[in-house]
Write a protein that holds these residues in place. Structure first.
Motif, PDB file in Angstrom:
ATOM      1  N   UNK A   1      29.292  34.831  18.097  1.00  0.00           N
ATOM      2  CA  UNK A   1      27.900  34.615  17.683  1.00  0.00           C
ATOM      3  C   UNK A   1      27.446  33.180  17.919  1.00  0.00           C
ATOM      4  N   UNK A   2      28.175  32.210  17.383  1.00  0.00           N
ATOM      5  CA  UNK A   2      27.737  30.816  17.549  1.00  0.00           C
ATOM      6  C   UNK A   2      27.821  30.363  18.997  1.00  0.00           C
ATOM      7  N   UNK A   3      28.795  30.883  19.727  1.00  0.00           N
ATOM      8  CA  UNK A   3      28.889  30.576  21.167  1.00  0.00           C
ATOM      9  C   UNK A   3      27.638  31.069  21.868  1.00  0.00           C
ATOM     10  N   UNK A   4      27.168  32.238  21.467  1.00  0.00           N
ATOM     11  CA  UNK A   4      25.998  32.822  22.116  1.00  0.00           C
ATOM     12  C   UNK A   4      24.724  32.043  21.820  1.00  0.00           C
ATOM     13  N   UNK A   5      24.775  31.173  20.841  1.00  0.00           N
ATOM     14  CA  UNK A   5      23.597  30.367  20.534  1.00  0.00           C
ATOM     15  C   UNK A   5      23.579  29.052  21.300  1.00  0.00           C
ATOM     16  N   UNK A   6      24.648  28.780  22.027  1.00  0.00           N
ATOM     17  CA  UNK A   6      24.727  27.474  22.695  1.00  0.00           C
ATOM     18  C   UNK A   6      23.632  27.282  23.733  1.00  0.00           C
ATOM     19  N   UNK A   7      23.176  28.366  24.333  1.00  0.00           N
ATOM     20  CA  UNK A   7      22.100  28.223  25.332  1.00  0.00           C
ATOM     21  C   UNK A   7      20.849  27.639  24.681  1.00  0.00           C
ATOM     22  N   UNK A   8      20.718  27.841  23.376  1.00  0.00           N
ATOM     23  CA  UNK A   8      19.568  27.361  22.613  1.00  0.00           C
ATOM     24  C   UNK A   8      19.762  25.903  22.185  1.00  0.00           C
ATOM     25  N   UNK A   9      21.044  25.504  22.070  1.00  0.00           N
ATOM     26  CA  UNK A   9      21.333  24.171  21.545  1.00  0.00           C
ATOM     27  C   UNK A   9      21.496  23.146  22.648  1.00  0.00           C
ATOM     28  N   UNK A  10      21.657  23.608  23.879  1.00  0.00           N
ATOM     29  CA  UNK A  10      21.985  22.691  24.976  1.00  0.00           C
ATOM     30  C   UNK A  10      20.885  22.599  26.020  1.00  0.00           C
ATOM     31  N   UNK A  11      21.100  21.622  26.924  1.00  0.00           N
ATOM     32  CA  UNK A  11      20.098  21.352  27.954  1.00  0.00           C
ATOM     33  C   UNK A  11      20.784  21.162  29.288  1.00  0.00           C
ATOM     34  N   UNK A  12      20.013  21.207  30.346  1.00  0.00           N
ATOM     35  CA  UNK A  12      20.521  20.892  31.689  1.00  0.00           C
ATOM     36  C   UNK A  12      21.695  21.771  32.102  1.00  0.00           C
TER      37      UNK A  12
ATOM     38  N   UNK B   1      25.542  26.619  31.967  1.00  0.00           N
ATOM     39  CA  UNK B   1      26.886  27.199  31.725  1.00  0.00           C
ATOM     40  C   UNK B   1      26.837  28.177  30.560  1.00  0.00           C
ATOM     41  N   UNK B   2      26.112  27.758  29.507  1.00  0.00           N
ATOM     42  CA  UNK B   2      26.027  28.597  28.308  1.00  0.00           C
ATOM     43  C   UNK B   2      25.316  29.912  28.635  1.00  0.00           C
ATOM     44  N   UNK B   3      24.301  29.827  29.476  1.00  0.00           N
ATOM     45  CA  UNK B   3      23.561  31.030  29.876  1.00  0.00           C
ATOM     46  C   UNK B   3      24.484  31.987  30.626  1.00  0.00           C
ATOM     47  N   UNK B   4      25.244  31.445  31.577  1.00  0.00           N
ATOM     48  CA  UNK B   4      26.187  32.288  32.338  1.00  0.00           C
ATOM     49  C   UNK B   4      27.228  32.898  31.424  1.00  0.00           C
ATOM     50  N   UNK B   5      27.712  32.109  30.488  1.00  0.00           N
ATOM     51  CA  UNK B   5      28.705  32.574  29.530  1.00  0.00           C
ATOM     52  C   UNK B   5      28.164  33.759  28.714  1.00  0.00           C
ATOM     53  N   UNK B   6      26.887  33.645  28.336  1.00  0.00           N
ATOM     54  CA  UNK B   6      26.278  34.732  27.563  1.00  0.00           C
ATOM     55  C   UNK B   6      26.250  36.035  28.347  1.00  0.00           C
ATOM     56  N   UNK B   7      25.951  35.934  29.649  1.00  0.00           N
ATOM     57  CA  UNK B   7      25.940  37.156  30.465  1.00  0.00           C
ATOM     58  C   UNK B   7      27.306  37.819  30.449  1.00  0.00           C
ATOM     59  N   UNK B   8      28.364  36.984  30.532  1.00  0.00           N
ATOM     60  CA  UNK B   8      29.737  37.512  30.490  1.00  0.00           C
ATOM     61  C   UNK B   8      30.030  38.207  29.165  1.00  0.00           C
ATOM     62  N   UNK B   9      29.678  37.514  28.079  1.00  0.00           N
ATOM     63  CA  UNK B   9      29.953  38.052  26.753  1.00  0.00           C
ATOM     64  C   UNK B   9      29.219  39.383  26.558  1.00  0.00           C
ATOM     65  N   UNK B  10      27.952  39.401  26.947  1.00  0.00           N
ATOM     66  CA  UNK B  10      27.151  40.617  26.755  1.00  0.00           C
ATOM     67  C   UNK B  10      27.671  41.762  27.619  1.00  0.00           C
ATOM     68  N   UNK B  11      28.144  41.420  28.823  1.00  0.00           N
ATOM     69  CA  UNK B  11      28.740  42.454  29.695  1.00  0.00           C
ATOM     70  C   UNK B  11      29.945  43.086  29.014  1.00  0.00           C
TER      71      UNK B  11
END
Lengths: 219, 225
Positions: B105-116, B121-131
């Motif tokens: 859960x908190x890992x999936x929020x990193x796209x919201x907490x990070x920039x650039x 990376x966080x966005x790509x990671x989320x796709x993996x997790x959701x898959x």
């Protein structure tokens, strides 16, 4: 054959030790398949595609993953012998809370104690002792976390006793000085055959962890 | 009848899942809103001295902390509308997914907490997790629990009231009918359940809350560079 129990195992893993202890407490016969994590078997990859990690319990051909989930599964299926979780919901919640505490704190902090040096190690030592003291508070004067009976929280924590020699040697400290109750509890657990047969020799673990440490340092 | 109290935070998915469990089982409880993060009540600190966090369920004066532990407790004490299946193997699968999603859960929020680049990376990671969640967790089932909502559904439920508003603030959309068709259908089915529908925080209130947090993260990222 259909009821066969297989454990995808690793001698050095505290998580696998938890499962070995639970199986032994219940007197369950099983086949242990030792995994080489640098060369994972196709069975492991098939049975735990999400984490690709041990331990995995395969019962009647179906995989159960995550050590504490496996221990609960074992407790529920072989419920007539040596219950590991207490019967009252309040006590069960308490047992789960403390096993979760162990999961959240002990592995990662303990690893920093044997794997690092300097300031990071000093901070980890302090944190580890702090966590052990909290656990001692919960233990109180009881022989086990479960009370009179060896139970779920005890199973979750005791495998980390196999790390003590490595942590003390690397960290240059004696856990018994700051946590006498915890060490007494650990020795009490070690008197149980299920535990003594499931935990490797501490020196052997020390050598293994030092090998791991070299690999980590090289990265 | 022993009194039930729940210490929570209106925006937190960790206390939200407990609210849903209590509501699904028709359990009456007194809700105690905590003023997080800087003004935790003395009662909360007394009831959860180890982690000092919400949610904490207090039943007949006895506190239980850690949301997954609380969910299992609730399911055992109030067995109506069960959150876990009866079969031991199915229970282990439900627990596996509740734990997996909770830990991510908190890992999936990193796209919201990070920039650039870190955000990329966080966005790509989320796709993996959701898959992984879609393929191995949900599969072809309506809910993680099968035909009915189970514990893993309550944990993944953070998607509808926290994750989606985060997507809105950042301007990224993960779960769409063409990217994750089964998760997309799950979101519709889950959010239409009456108990869930009636017990989600107000969407615009969450968005406003998150906009402030996004700016805090931006300021902190700027100072760290």
């Amino acid at each position: 054959m259909a009821d066969e129990v297989i454990l995808l195992d690793l001698w050095s893993s505290p998580f696998a030790m938890r499962v070995r202890i639970a199986l032994a407490e219940k007197g369950i016969e099983y086949e242990s398949k030792e995994e080489d994590l640098s060369n994972k078997s196709s069975l492991l990859l098939k049975m735990n595609p999400v984490h690709k990690q041990i331990p995995v319990l395969i019962h009647k051909g179906r995989p159960v993953c995550e050590s504490l989930i496996i221990v609960q599964y074992i407790d529920e299926v072989w419920r007539d012998k040596s219950p590991l979780l207490p019967s009252h919901p309040c006590d069960r919640a308490n047992a789960r809370f403390w096993a979760d505490f162990v999961d959240k704190k002990i592995y990662s902090t303990g690893k920093l104690v044997w794997a690092t040096t300097g300031e990071v190690q000093e901070a980890a030592k302090k944190e580890l002792i702090g966590c052990f003291n909290v656990l001692e508070g919960e233990l109180g004067d009881k022989p086990y976390f479960g009370g009179d009976k060896f139970g779920f929280t005890d199973v979750s924590l005791i495998p980390f006793y196999s790390w003590f020699y490595a942590m003390e040697t690397c960290g240059n400290f004696n856990i018994i000085e700051d946590c006498p109750k915890l060490v007494a509890w650990a020795k009490r657990c070690m008197e149980r055959e299920s535990v003594s047969k499931s935990l490797p020799d501490q020196y052997k673990i020390y050598c293994f962890l030092m090998g791991l440490k070299k690999k980590l340092d090289a990265k | 009848m022993d009194e039930v109290k729940l210490f929570g935070f209106w925006a937190s998915p960790f206390s939200r899942r407990v609210i849903w469990a209590l509501k699904l089982k028709g359990v009456n409880y007194e809700y105690m809103e905590e003023d997080l993060p800087y003004n935790k009540s003395d009662l909360l600190l007394q009831y959860n001295p180890v982690h000092k966090k919400i949610p904490v369920l207090v039943h007949g004066g006895k506190p239980i902390a850690e949301s997954l532990v609380i969910l299992e407790y609730i399911d055992e004490v109030w067995p109506q509308n069960p959150l876990l299946p009866e079969d031991a193997y199915e229970r282990s699968v439900a627990r596996f997914w509740a734990k997996f999603i909770d830990e991510k859960t908190r890992t999936m929020w990193e796209f919201f907490q990070k920039f650039g680049e870190e955000q990329e990376k966080a966005i790509q990671n989320n796709f993996e997790i959701l898959r992984t969640i879609e393929e191995y967790g949900l599969g072809d089932k309506k809910f993680f629990g099968g035909d009915r909502i189970g514990v893993a559904d309550l944990v993944f439920g953070m998607v509808i009231h926290m994750f989606v508003p985060m997507e809105e603030v950042v301007g990224v959309k993960f779960i769409k009918a063409d990217t994750f068709p089964r998760l997309h259908a799950w979101m519709k089915n889950f959010s239409e359940q009456p108990t869930i529908k009636d017990n989600v925080p107000d969407h615009s209130k969450v968005v406003d809350f998150l906009k402030i947090r996004r700016e805090l993260y931006r300021t902190s990222a700027h100072h760290n560079n």
